[in-house]
Enzyme design. Structure first.
Site, PDB file in Angstrom:
ATOM      1  N   GLY A 228       0.781  -1.426   0.062  1.00  0.00           N
ATOM      2  CA  GLY A 228       0.169   0.048   0.106  1.00  0.00           C
ATOM      3  C   GLY A 228       0.735   1.132  -0.038  1.00  0.00           C
ATOM      4  N   SER A 229       0.254   2.381   0.539  1.00  0.00           N
ATOM      5  CA  SER A 229       1.306   3.571   0.495  1.00  0.00           C
ATOM      6  C   SER A 229       2.263   3.602   1.581  1.00  0.00           C
ATOM      7  CB  SER A 229       0.034   4.809   0.889  1.00  0.00           C
ATOM      8  OG  SER A 229      -0.304   4.919   2.382  1.00  0.00           O
ATOM      9  N   GLU A 248       5.671  -3.726   0.788  1.00  0.00           N
ATOM     10  CA  GLU A 248       5.741  -3.355  -0.781  1.00  0.00           C
ATOM     11  C   GLU A 248       5.055  -2.215  -0.913  1.00  0.00           C
ATOM     12  OE1 GLU A 248       7.658  -5.140  -2.462  1.00  0.00           O
ATOM     13  OE2 GLU A 248       7.918  -6.761  -1.116  1.00  0.00           O
ATOM     14  N   LEU A 249       5.483  -0.869  -1.144  1.00  0.00           N
ATOM     15  CA  LEU A 249       5.165   0.433  -1.040  1.00  0.00           C
ATOM     16  C   LEU A 249       5.079   1.100  -2.483  1.00  0.00           C
ATOM     17  CD1 LEU A 249       6.777   1.376   2.415  1.00  0.00           C
ATOM     18  CD2 LEU A 249       4.388   0.150   1.918  1.00  0.00           C
ATOM     19  N   CYS A 282       2.168   0.465  -8.603  1.00  0.00           N
ATOM     20  CA  CYS A 282       3.257   0.901  -8.192  1.00  0.00           C
ATOM     21  C   CYS A 282       4.491   1.093  -8.961  1.00  0.00           C
ATOM     22  CB  CYS A 282       3.631   0.026  -6.805  1.00  0.00           C
ATOM     23  SG  CYS A 282       2.495  -0.273  -5.400  1.00  0.00           S
ATOM     24  N   GLU A 379       4.328  10.165  -5.792  1.00  0.00           N
ATOM     25  CA  GLU A 379       3.815   9.003  -6.550  1.00  0.00           C
ATOM     26  C   GLU A 379       2.282   9.578  -6.812  1.00  0.00           C
ATOM     27  OE1 GLU A 379       3.074   4.154  -6.374  1.00  0.00           O
ATOM     28  OE2 GLU A 379       2.621   5.489  -4.447  1.00  0.00           O
TER      29      GLU A 379
END
Length: 477
Positions: A228-229, A248-249, A282, A379
């Site tokens: 996520g963020s 996992e960003l 991502c 992002e």
């Protein structure tokens, strides 16, 4: 299509008094309702996971292999249903939703195969005198119940990237899915619950944020894995205590164009990398750096293709760019584009509100940007690509590294020395040569550095993250 989806608690369906209504981002139509977990369901799920671990950790390899293959086949059998749900609740264009389902089925099949290879190693101890007549065995053991918090953009495959390796090594798992796309995860939970896994091995618990945070802090959870963020991920890591954590960003992935030798392939892939699923990936292309002698040729052809991208209804097989997940996300993307233009950037195409849906932004190309603009430094997670020229290849590497993120980068080049220079000097978790940074094969190690996360996914690598090594030293004479 069903309208009410019970949650999955310890392999069993359970309806609760509280419901979450899931709506399609494209047209705001109701997709269905899902049962929300409360404190009682959370507590029971953790208890059952702890109990299941005592059985699951000793399950023989052949049984785990068979179960994972069963899940793979069941996903294929329900492929049309899953793809349609992904397209409706998440707004992912149906063509890419079908690809996601196919990837998920393959992922469980690969996990089944990996169980047969995940056996440890023999370590020679007779390398010195005190090791004579001794041998060592280094084996990895499951660590216990896993909590996974998953995102909306890949509501099936990114859940599978946590569930499949957990079950492959013998860890029960609790999934807290995105509130935007919980139905897909519940259906996967139903499929897994129909296998011979012990009760408590799988739970899918849509719930409020405070309850999810409570699970993160619970000491009975051995590992917390989050996609996520960055803001949420790094905060939850601090709350997780001593448990194992993988994150996992996000990212602002760059594509470096050093050669137009493969121009048609490059352009075709760059369109997909920048704009499929409205850039909500991502590793979506956000920044393109192109050698200045190639800039004009590439830019014109790229813009021509961007203008022709099919935009709109995610249920249309031709659509590439569908809606963002909600109006507030679309508002932010639009505002960042306008802010960049106000600060001197040139909007060459797109960046407009779509007439059919407030959640759709047309594919945008910006140039004359600066590194500090939000469309470069943060992002975007939307259909926006910035394009800037560079003089020397080393400059492109430095421009790419000028970021708080480091997930993946792509490099198109026909110079082998440049390929290896990029590999050695890019501050990212993955370098993709002669393809876009959006490339991901599910078995490969995947993860980032800096603000983009910690730990790695990919079946074998996630299995390693979810286990602990234990060494046996044996004197046999």
């Amino acid at each position: 299509m069903r309208k009410v989806y019970p949650l999955i608690l310890g392999n069993m369906k359970k309806e609760t008094r509280d419901y979450l209504t899931v709506k399609a981002p494209y047209d705001n139509q109701e997709v269905g309702q899902v049962s929300l977990a409360g404190e009682a369901e959370i507590e029971l799920a953790i208890q059952k996971a702890v109990e299941a671990f005592e059985i699951l950790k000793f399950m023989p390899v052949y049984q785990k292999e068979e179960i994972l293959h069963q899940v793979s086949l069941a996903i294929k059998a329900r492929g049309e249903e899953l793809a349609r749900i992904i397209a409706l609740e998440g707004g992912k264009p149906i063509t890419f939703a079908k690809i996601e389902v196919a990837r998920c089925a393959e992922l469980f099949a690969w996990a089944a195969e990996e169980t047969k290879r995940f056996g440890g190693e023999i370590v020679p101890l007779d390398l010195d005198r005190i090791g004579e007549n001794r041998m060592g065995i280094n084996k990895r053991f499951p660590i216990g119940p896993v909590l996974a918090i998953t995102p909306f953009n890949f509501p099936l495959n990114l859940v599978a990237h946590k569930v499949a390796p957990a079950l492959a090594v013998g860890n029960p798992i609790i999934i807290k899915p995105s509130p935007a796309t919980p139905i897909t995860a519940i259906i996967l939970g139903e499929i897994i619950a129909q296998t011979d896994l012990p009760e408590g091995s799988i739970s899918v618990l849509p719930c409020k944020t405070a309850l999810a945070e409570k699970m993160v802090k619970d000491e009975r959870i051995a590992m917390f894995t989050f996609t996520g963020s960055p803001k949420v991920g790094w905060y939850l890591k601090k709350e997780a205590g001593r448990k194992r954590v993988t994150l996992e960003l996000g990212g602002n992935a760059a594509l470096i164009v050093d050669s137009l030798k493969y121009k048609d392939f490059l352009l075709e892939r760059a369109i997909i990398g920048g704009y499929y699923h409205a850039g909500q990936v991502c590793i979506s292309i956000q920044r393109i750096f192109i050698q200045e002698s190639l800039y004009d040729t590439f830019l014109q052809e790229f813009i021509d293709r961007v203008k022709r991208i099919p935009v709109g209804d995610p249920l249309d097989e031709k659509t590439i760019t569908g809606p963002l997940i909600n109006k507030s996300s679309a508002d932010q993307v639009y505002e960042w584009i306008q802010e960049a233009v106000a600060d001197g950037a040139k909007l060459l195409v797109g960046g407009e509100r779509h007439s059919q849906s407030p959640c759709v932004i047309t594919p945008a190309v910006l140039t004359n940007t600066t590194p500090d603009m939000k469309v470069n430094s943060l992002e975007v997670f939307g259909p926006v690509v910035t394009i800037e020229p560079y003089e020397k290849f080393e400059d492109a590497i430095a421009m790419t590294n000028n970021s708080i993120y480091g997930l993946q980068a792509g490099v198109f080049t026909d110079d082998l020395s440049h390929a290896f220079y990029a590999y050695n000097h890019l501050d990212v978790g993955g370098v993709i040569i002669n393809d876009i940074p959006t490339y991901r094969s599910d078995p490969m190690p995947y993860g980032g550095v800096k603000m983009s996360g910690c730990g790695r996914e990919g079946i074998k690598y996630a299995m390693e993250e979810m286990t602990e090594g234990k060494f046996l030293a044996l004197k046999y004479a």
